[in-house]
Scaffold this active site. Structure first.
Site, PDB file in Angstrom:
ATOM      1  N   HIS A  24     162.102  83.301 -93.761  1.00 46.43           N
ATOM      2  CA  HIS A  24     162.266  84.735 -93.503  1.00 46.43           C
ATOM      3  C   HIS A  24     160.949  85.352 -93.057  1.00 46.43           C
ATOM      4  O   HIS A  24     160.926  86.369 -92.360  1.00 46.43           O
ATOM      5  CB  HIS A  24     162.768  85.431 -94.767  1.00 46.43           C
ATOM      6  CG  HIS A  24     163.645  86.619 -94.498  1.00 46.43           C
ATOM      7  ND1 HIS A  24     163.332  87.574 -93.551  1.00 46.43           N
ATOM      8  CD2 HIS A  24     164.824  87.015 -95.028  1.00 46.43           C
ATOM      9  CE1 HIS A  24     164.272  88.515 -93.538  1.00 46.43           C
ATOM     10  NE2 HIS A  24     165.195  88.191 -94.416  1.00 46.43           N
ATOM     11  N   ASP A  84     177.455  82.652 -77.311  1.00 53.86           N
ATOM     12  CA  ASP A  84     178.236  81.737 -76.473  1.00 53.86           C
ATOM     13  C   ASP A  84     177.286  80.928 -75.589  1.00 53.86           C
ATOM     14  O   ASP A  84     176.612  81.476 -74.727  1.00 53.86           O
ATOM     15  CB  ASP A  84     179.223  82.545 -75.625  1.00 53.86           C
ATOM     16  CG  ASP A  84     180.054  81.689 -74.684  1.00 53.86           C
ATOM     17  OD1 ASP A  84     179.909  80.457 -74.702  1.00 53.86           O
ATOM     18  OD2 ASP A  84     180.847  82.280 -73.931  1.00 53.86           O
TER      19      ASP A  84
END
Length: 470
Positions: A170, A407
């Site tokens: 993180h 995608d």
């Protein structure tokens, strides 16, 4: 059940990045001791292994290399100079990239049922762990320690699909930056070049222009535990068995509207009511009722704390909210916690549990967002409140980021999972794949609690609908 097909490393194209460093701010330092974040995207791809090796693998390697040219910290390392006195003496950790740095990328094959893993129903958490790439362990170079920050794994389910797993510290970045990285990678993968990505104006903004008191650096770069970061530091990993199960709850727009309508009659003066706050409140109250039903009242952060306190914490992106505002492509972490605390835990498990949770979450959001200066007002206490030993549920993700738009050229994901919520019992909240107004919530609970949660969440929705239709 997992067979590794190839371990490789991918670098930016030669001489495109060179030697660069990126200082950390206190927003990044908050996460220095936090566990890694992991995501898995599942894609339907009914092709044989030969197609995967000959077409998919080269395409992903090439596009990743070009993407790293623009997002160089993903290929870099965290540089830490150990100091047993817990003081960095002005030499703060930084992210450093040197020519030749790279990302670990694994290609593998998995025998489990693709359709089983990509459902919304209850599934065993440990079945997802082989899909999560591990981060390399720290190493010492001269007088400093280098810690890898990012890794990838692409796993084939022959003739069914693939899973793309990501793991990052993180301290590298928050969800917004990671999402920007993925959007760039998918654009380059689909088109073969970075021309459209460059034309989109989405290049990362690396300037450290956030204005904040130096005292916050002193607090967060010297937090307890920093002195243990050396070459012997062990990065946490999700491995091995667990009694936890995961499931996905989809709250449709119709569900959310019904809950909002019910809430408007019960708490008409509540200032802040959003789809996000309502969804979080609903799940929080259902988890509390599941714990009560199973008699498992203790939580994972509840070791020696107050038995009646319960805390709900979720991140707020401050890029547009601080002064002066930051570009949306600011690279790194720019999150502030929104925290609400319940002083009587039994209220959540009662008949007014959802109402109580909605009022707490709504009030916390209203107070946090009402002024531009609210961010730094209590920033010096974030660490203390986040790690206080009380029962706590956190949130990973946001519906604002359309994870189902990731995608690579073979269609949108069939399913998105956040396995890292297994670490501490958080929930994931994302936009749904089926409708822009729906919210998809990932739950990770001990098996008995999960069974109770599924039953309670369904009956609560049905009773709410029934009450309004009478």
């Amino acid at each position: 059940m997992l067979t590794v097909l190839e371990n490789c490393r991918v670098s930016p194209p030669p001489s495109t990045v060179g030697d660069k460093s990126l200082p950390l701010t206190f927003f990044d330092a908050i996460w220095l001791l936090f566990f890694p974040i992991s995501q898995v995207f599942f894609y339907e791809l009914p092709h044989p292994k030969s197609y995967f090796l000959e077409t998919i693998v080269p395409k992903l390697k090439h596009s990743l290399s070009i993407t790293l040219q623009h997002f160089f910290p993903f290929a870099g390392n965290l540089i830490v100079i150990p100091n047993p006195n817990r003081c960095f003496n002005g030499k703060k950790p930084e992210i450093r990239h040197v020519e030749g740095d790279s990302v670990a990328l694994t290609f593998a094959e998995y025998e489990l049922d693709f359709n089983e893993l990509t459902g919304n129903h209850t599934r065993e958490c440990h079945k997802f762990y082989p899909l999560i790439p591990l981060l390399g362990q720290p190493s010492k170079v001269y007088n400093y320690v280098t810690i890898p920050l990012f890794s990838l794994q692409v796993t084939l389910f022959p003739n069914k699909g693939i899973a793309i797993g990501l793991t990052n510290h993180h301290r590298l970045c928050d969800a917004s930056t990671r999402f920007n990285f993925l959007k760039a990678w998918t654009s380059i993968a689909k088109h073969g070049t970075d021309e459209l990505f460059l034309a989109s104006g989405s290049l990362p903004f690396y300037e450290r222009v956030i204005e904040y008191p130096e005292s916050l650096d002193e607090i967060y770069f010297n937090q307890p535990g920093i002195e243990t970061i050396d070459e012997g530091y062990k990065i946490p990993h999700l491995v091995g068995g667990t009694d936890k199960a995961r499931a996905t709850l989809v709250l449709t727009q119709a569900h959310i509207n019904r809950l909002k309508k019910w809430l408007s009659t019960q708490s008409p003066t509540l200032e802040y009511v959003s789809s996000f706050s309502v969804a979080c409140a609903y799940v929080w109250s259902c988890i509390a009722k599941a714990r009560a039903r199973t008699g498992e009242q203790k939580g994972e952060n509840d070791n020696d704390g107050d038995d009646d306190l319960e805390r709900f914490i979720f991140p707020v992106d401050w890029r547009s909210r601080i002064h002066p505002p930051l570009p949306p492509t600011y690279f790194g972490n720019c999150l502030g916690p929104c925290i609400t605390t319940l002083t009587k835990r039994s209220l959540l498990a009662g008949n007014k549990g959802f109402q109580t949770a909605a009022e707490l979450v709504g009030k916390a959001l209203s107070e946090t967002l009402k002024t531009k200066d609210a961010l730094l007002k209590d920033a010096d206490t974030w660490l203390e409140r986040a790690y206080e030993p009380v029962l706590m549920i956190g949130v990973s993700g946001t519906p604002k980021m359309k994870v189902y738009d990731i995608d690579f050229g073979w269609g949108k994901p069939k399913k998105h999972e956040t396995p890292s919520i297994d670490y501490n019992g958080s929930i994931s909240v994302n936009a749904s794949k089926d409708s822009a107004g729906d919210i998809e919530i990932g739950i990770s609970l001990p098996t008995k609690q999960m069974d109770a949660f599924i039953s309670i969440s369904r009956s609560e929705l049905e009773s709410t609908f029934y009450d309004q239709d009478e």
